[in-house]
Design a protein around this motif. Sequence first.
Motif, PDB file in Angstrom:
ATOM      1  N   PRO A 106      47.437  15.167  16.334  1.00 47.98           N
ATOM      2  CA  PRO A 106      48.277  16.277  16.201  1.00 47.98           C
ATOM      3  C   PRO A 106      47.975  17.471  17.241  1.00 47.98           C
ATOM      4  O   PRO A 106      46.661  17.331  17.448  1.00 47.98           O
ATOM      5  N   ILE A 107      48.723  17.969  17.684  1.00 46.55           N
ATOM      6  CA  ILE A 107      48.610  18.982  18.696  1.00 46.55           C
ATOM      7  C   ILE A 107      48.875  20.431  18.262  1.00 46.55           C
ATOM      8  O   ILE A 107      50.194  20.604  17.643  1.00 46.55           O
ATOM      9  N   ILE A 108      48.191  21.292  18.463  1.00 46.33           N
ATOM     10  CA  ILE A 108      48.172  22.740  18.302  1.00 46.33           C
ATOM     11  C   ILE A 108      48.423  23.326  19.501  1.00 46.33           C
ATOM     12  O   ILE A 108      47.390  23.278  20.284  1.00 46.33           O
ATOM     13  N   ALA A 109      49.431  23.705  20.124  1.00 47.46           N
ATOM     14  CA  ALA A 109      49.727  24.526  21.199  1.00 47.46           C
ATOM     15  C   ALA A 109      50.413  25.412  21.337  1.00 47.46           C
ATOM     16  O   ALA A 109      51.146  26.010  20.432  1.00 47.46           O
ATOM     17  N   SER A 110      50.491  26.347  22.500  1.00 48.97           N
ATOM     18  CA  SER A 110      51.109  27.378  22.598  1.00 48.97           C
ATOM     19  C   SER A 110      52.545  26.926  23.044  1.00 48.97           C
ATOM     20  O   SER A 110      52.633  26.206  23.364  1.00 48.97           O
TER      21      SER A 110
END
Length: 73
Positions: free
Chosen positions: A33-37
Motif C-alpha cells: 500500500p502506498i501513502i503519498a502526497s
Amino acid sequence: MKLKRYDALIFPSHYIGEGCPGILVEALSASLPIIASDWKYNSEFVVNCDNGFLCETYNPNSYVEAIKVLLLN
C-alpha cells in the motif's frame, strides 16, 4: 526484493521538479500500500482507499490518519 519486507511505502514528496516517481511502480509490483502526497503524477498510481492513500500535500495530519488506517485494519 527488499520492498516486500515492508508494510507500506510512504512517499510525501512535493518537489517541483519531480517527474514520474519510479518507486511507486516498484511498490505496486511488490503489492505494498502506498501513502503519498496528492502531487503531480501520484494519483495516476494510487487509487485512494484501494491500493493506498493520497494525502493533502502540506498536511502532516493527513499522513498520520492514513497510517492509522493501515495500522488498525
